[in-house]
Design a protein around this motif. Structure first.
Motif, PDB file in Angstrom:
ATOM      1  N   MET A   1      63.769 -60.118  80.307  1.00  0.00           N
ATOM      2  CA  MET A   1      64.103 -58.679  80.682  1.00  0.00           C
ATOM      3  C   MET A   1      64.054 -57.939  79.535  1.00  0.00           C
ATOM      4  SD  MET A   1      66.748 -56.787  83.439  1.00  0.00           S
ATOM      5  CE  MET A   1      67.957 -56.147  82.482  1.00  0.00           C
ATOM      6  N   LEU A   2      63.028 -56.775  79.535  1.00  0.00           N
ATOM      7  CA  LEU A   2      63.052 -55.745  78.649  1.00  0.00           C
ATOM      8  C   LEU A   2      63.756 -54.480  79.131  1.00  0.00           C
ATOM      9  CD1 LEU A   2      59.157 -56.567  77.675  1.00  0.00           C
ATOM     10  CD2 LEU A   2      61.132 -57.385  76.387  1.00  0.00           C
ATOM     11  N   GLU A   3      64.873 -54.197  78.630  1.00  0.00           N
ATOM     12  CA  GLU A   3      65.382 -53.041  79.103  1.00  0.00           C
ATOM     13  C   GLU A   3      65.593 -51.843  78.112  1.00  0.00           C
ATOM     14  OE1 GLU A   3      69.717 -52.247  81.190  1.00  0.00           O
ATOM     15  OE2 GLU A   3      69.488 -54.181  80.207  1.00  0.00           O
ATOM     16  N   PHE A   4      65.035 -50.869  78.713  1.00  0.00           N
ATOM     17  CA  PHE A   4      65.054 -49.469  77.987  1.00  0.00           C
ATOM     18  C   PHE A   4      65.347 -48.502  78.931  1.00  0.00           C
ATOM     19  CE2 PHE A   4      61.896 -52.303  76.065  1.00  0.00           C
ATOM     20  CZ  PHE A   4      62.349 -52.394  74.791  1.00  0.00           C
TER      21      PHE A   4
ATOM     22  N   ASP B   1      57.148 -63.928  68.713  1.00  0.00           N
ATOM     23  CA  ASP B   1      56.143 -63.703  67.707  1.00  0.00           C
ATOM     24  C   ASP B   1      54.955 -62.766  68.117  1.00  0.00           C
ATOM     25  OD1 ASP B   1      57.306 -65.143  65.684  1.00  0.00           O
ATOM     26  OD2 ASP B   1      55.951 -66.852  66.004  1.00  0.00           O
ATOM     27  N   HIS B   2      55.438 -61.452  68.554  1.00  0.00           N
ATOM     28  CA  HIS B   2      54.762 -60.554  68.846  1.00  0.00           C
ATOM     29  C   HIS B   2      54.381 -59.529  67.488  1.00  0.00           C
ATOM     30  CE1 HIS B   2      53.292 -56.871  71.159  1.00  0.00           C
ATOM     31  NE2 HIS B   2      52.803 -57.901  71.920  1.00  0.00           N
ATOM     32  N   PRO B   3      53.194 -58.993  67.660  1.00  0.00           N
ATOM     33  CA  PRO B   3      52.853 -57.883  66.408  1.00  0.00           C
ATOM     34  C   PRO B   3      54.016 -56.865  66.562  1.00  0.00           C
ATOM     35  CG  PRO B   3      50.809 -58.380  67.486  1.00  0.00           C
ATOM     36  CD  PRO B   3      51.853 -58.980  68.270  1.00  0.00           C
ATOM     37  N   ARG B   4      54.430 -56.341  67.502  1.00  0.00           N
ATOM     38  CA  ARG B   4      55.416 -55.242  67.863  1.00  0.00           C
ATOM     39  C   ARG B   4      56.688 -55.766  67.556  1.00  0.00           C
ATOM     40  NH1 ARG B   4      55.399 -51.039  66.319  1.00  0.00           N
ATOM     41  NH2 ARG B   4      55.941 -49.771  68.036  1.00  0.00           N
ATOM     42  N   TYR B   5      57.106 -56.965  67.899  1.00  0.00           N
ATOM     43  CA  TYR B   5      58.506 -57.276  67.823  1.00  0.00           C
ATOM     44  C   TYR B   5      58.441 -58.885  67.544  1.00  0.00           C
ATOM     45  CZ  TYR B   5      63.233 -58.603  69.510  1.00  0.00           C
ATOM     46  OH  TYR B   5      64.419 -58.882  69.707  1.00  0.00           O
ATOM     47  N   THR B   6      59.174 -59.089  66.353  1.00  0.00           N
ATOM     48  CA  THR B   6      59.155 -60.554  65.937  1.00  0.00           C
ATOM     49  C   THR B   6      60.937 -60.818  65.776  1.00  0.00           C
ATOM     50  OG1 THR B   6      56.890 -60.379  64.889  1.00  0.00           O
ATOM     51  CG2 THR B   6      58.559 -62.169  64.285  1.00  0.00           C
TER      52      THR B   6
ATOM     53  N   ARG C   1      58.377 -46.396  78.896  1.00  0.00           N
ATOM     54  CA  ARG C   1      57.063 -46.364  79.136  1.00  0.00           C
ATOM     55  C   ARG C   1      56.307 -46.724  77.735  1.00  0.00           C
ATOM     56  NH1 ARG C   1      53.057 -43.801  77.708  1.00  0.00           N
ATOM     57  NH2 ARG C   1      54.245 -42.060  76.439  1.00  0.00           N
ATOM     58  N   GLN C   2      56.778 -46.289  76.522  1.00  0.00           N
ATOM     59  CA  GLN C   2      55.992 -46.510  75.319  1.00  0.00           C
ATOM     60  C   GLN C   2      56.210 -48.061  74.943  1.00  0.00           C
ATOM     61  OE1 GLN C   2      54.064 -44.286  73.531  1.00  0.00           O
ATOM     62  NE2 GLN C   2      53.655 -46.275  72.543  1.00  0.00           N
ATOM     63  N   TRP C   3      57.469 -48.403  75.089  1.00  0.00           N
ATOM     64  CA  TRP C   3      57.608 -49.806  74.396  1.00  0.00           C
ATOM     65  C   TRP C   3      56.811 -51.002  75.370  1.00  0.00           C
ATOM     66  CZ3 TRP C   3      58.819 -52.134  70.090  1.00  0.00           C
ATOM     67  CH2 TRP C   3      59.612 -51.622  69.204  1.00  0.00           C
ATOM     68  N   LEU C   4      56.757 -50.705  76.761  1.00  0.00           N
ATOM     69  CA  LEU C   4      55.944 -51.492  77.553  1.00  0.00           C
ATOM     70  C   LEU C   4      54.622 -51.520  77.453  1.00  0.00           C
ATOM     71  CD1 LEU C   4      57.955 -51.315  80.932  1.00  0.00           C
ATOM     72  CD2 LEU C   4      58.361 -53.061  79.031  1.00  0.00           C
ATOM     73  N   ALA C   5      53.924 -50.256  76.783  1.00  0.00           N
ATOM     74  CA  ALA C   5      52.680 -50.398  76.579  1.00  0.00           C
ATOM     75  C   ALA C   5      52.681 -50.961  75.026  1.00  0.00           C
ATOM     76  CB  ALA C   5      52.360 -48.766  76.559  1.00  0.00           C
ATOM     77  N   ASP C   6      53.531 -50.945  74.124  1.00  0.00           N
ATOM     78  CA  ASP C   6      53.341 -51.575  72.773  1.00  0.00           C
ATOM     79  C   ASP C   6      53.419 -53.004  72.931  1.00  0.00           C
ATOM     80  OD1 ASP C   6      52.736 -49.138  71.764  1.00  0.00           O
ATOM     81  OD2 ASP C   6      54.869 -48.845  70.884  1.00  0.00           O
ATOM     82  N   LEU C   7      54.362 -53.589  73.889  1.00  0.00           N
ATOM     83  CA  LEU C   7      54.630 -54.919  73.986  1.00  0.00           C
ATOM     84  C   LEU C   7      53.701 -55.735  74.835  1.00  0.00           C
ATOM     85  CD1 LEU C   7      58.432 -54.636  73.804  1.00  0.00           C
ATOM     86  CD2 LEU C   7      56.876 -55.351  72.130  1.00  0.00           C
ATOM     87  N   LYS C   8      52.520 -55.210  75.253  1.00  0.00           N
ATOM     88  CA  LYS C   8      51.487 -55.917  76.047  1.00  0.00           C
ATOM     89  C   LYS C   8      51.231 -57.439  75.471  1.00  0.00           C
ATOM     90  CE  LYS C   8      47.913 -54.801  77.961  1.00  0.00           C
ATOM     91  NZ  LYS C   8      46.697 -54.744  78.522  1.00  0.00           N
TER      92      LYS C   8
ATOM     93  N   GLU D   1      51.169 -58.102  84.436  1.00  0.00           N
ATOM     94  CA  GLU D   1      50.823 -57.100  83.197  1.00  0.00           C
ATOM     95  C   GLU D   1      49.657 -56.357  83.666  1.00  0.00           C
ATOM     96  OE1 GLU D   1      50.798 -58.248  78.690  1.00  0.00           O
ATOM     97  OE2 GLU D   1      48.698 -58.181  79.412  1.00  0.00           O
ATOM     98  N   ASN D   2      49.450 -55.153  83.210  1.00  0.00           N
ATOM     99  CA  ASN D   2      48.036 -54.649  83.585  1.00  0.00           C
ATOM    100  C   ASN D   2      47.406 -54.145  82.213  1.00  0.00           C
ATOM    101  OD1 ASN D   2      49.116 -51.969  83.067  1.00  0.00           O
ATOM    102  ND2 ASN D   2      49.953 -51.898  85.196  1.00  0.00           N
ATOM    103  N   GLU D   3      46.400 -53.270  82.520  1.00  0.00           N
ATOM    104  CA  GLU D   3      45.641 -52.858  81.431  1.00  0.00           C
ATOM    105  C   GLU D   3      46.551 -51.817  80.490  1.00  0.00           C
ATOM    106  OE1 GLU D   3      41.720 -51.513  82.090  1.00  0.00           O
ATOM    107  OE2 GLU D   3      41.379 -53.213  83.440  1.00  0.00           O
ATOM    108  N   GLN D   4      47.457 -51.060  81.077  1.00  0.00           N
ATOM    109  CA  GLN D   4      48.256 -50.216  80.402  1.00  0.00           C
ATOM    110  C   GLN D   4      49.503 -50.491  79.755  1.00  0.00           C
ATOM    111  OE1 GLN D   4      47.158 -49.398  83.661  1.00  0.00           O
ATOM    112  NE2 GLN D   4      45.325 -48.588  82.752  1.00  0.00           N
ATOM    113  N   LYS D   5      50.095 -51.762  80.517  1.00  0.00           N
ATOM    114  CA  LYS D   5      51.519 -52.094  79.903  1.00  0.00           C
ATOM    115  C   LYS D   5      51.685 -53.492  80.276  1.00  0.00           C
ATOM    116  CE  LYS D   5      54.103 -50.469  84.164  1.00  0.00           C
ATOM    117  NZ  LYS D   5      54.457 -51.676  84.458  1.00  0.00           N
ATOM    118  N   THR D   6      52.871 -54.086  79.947  1.00  0.00           N
ATOM    119  CA  THR D   6      53.439 -55.294  80.223  1.00  0.00           C
ATOM    120  C   THR D   6      54.663 -54.835  81.262  1.00  0.00           C
ATOM    121  OG1 THR D   6      54.510 -57.269  79.866  1.00  0.00           O
ATOM    122  CG2 THR D   6      55.402 -55.469  78.378  1.00  0.00           C
TER     123      THR D   6
END
Length: 103
Positions: A2-5, A80-85, A12-19, A46-51
């Motif tokens: 679960m990604l909780e913000f 190991d994701h480019p926006r979160y490791t 909205r921004q983080w779910l887009a960045d963490l696709k 996931e869709n084209e805009q966000k996870t």
């Protein structure tokens, strides 16, 4: 997972960045290769805009990995994701609980 913000705009921004993050989660039993998560087998989250903020993950461990955990081998979990490791060593109580579940 679960990604909780709490803040809607931050979420909205983080779910887009963490696709794709659901495919970048792993566990590692000491002495063995990493095992990557198998995510969201029931439906695409996931869709084209966000996870999605919720993903269902599973890991396929070998019998050797399960036996090593029962003998007290270390267990790490990471992303190991480019926006979160991150890499975390699990406490013995977590490892022991998982080992009991694998019997």
């Amino acid at each position: 997972m679960m990604l909780e913000f709490p803040d809607p705009e931050e979420r909205r921004q983080w779910l887009a960045d963490l696709k794709g993050i659901e495919d970048k989660v792993w566990i590692e039993v000491a002495g063995y290769e990493r095992v990557w998560a198998i995510a969201d087998e029931d439906l695409e989250r996931e869709n084209e805009q966000k996870t999605s903020s919720v993903h269902f993950l599973r890991f396929e461990l070998t019998d050797g990995m399960a036996q090593a955990l029962r003998r007290g081998a270390g267990l790490a979990i990471g992303v190991d994701h480019p926006r979160y490791t991150v890499k975390l060593e699990t406490p013995p109580a977590v490892r022991d609980t998982l080992a009991r579940d694998l019997t």
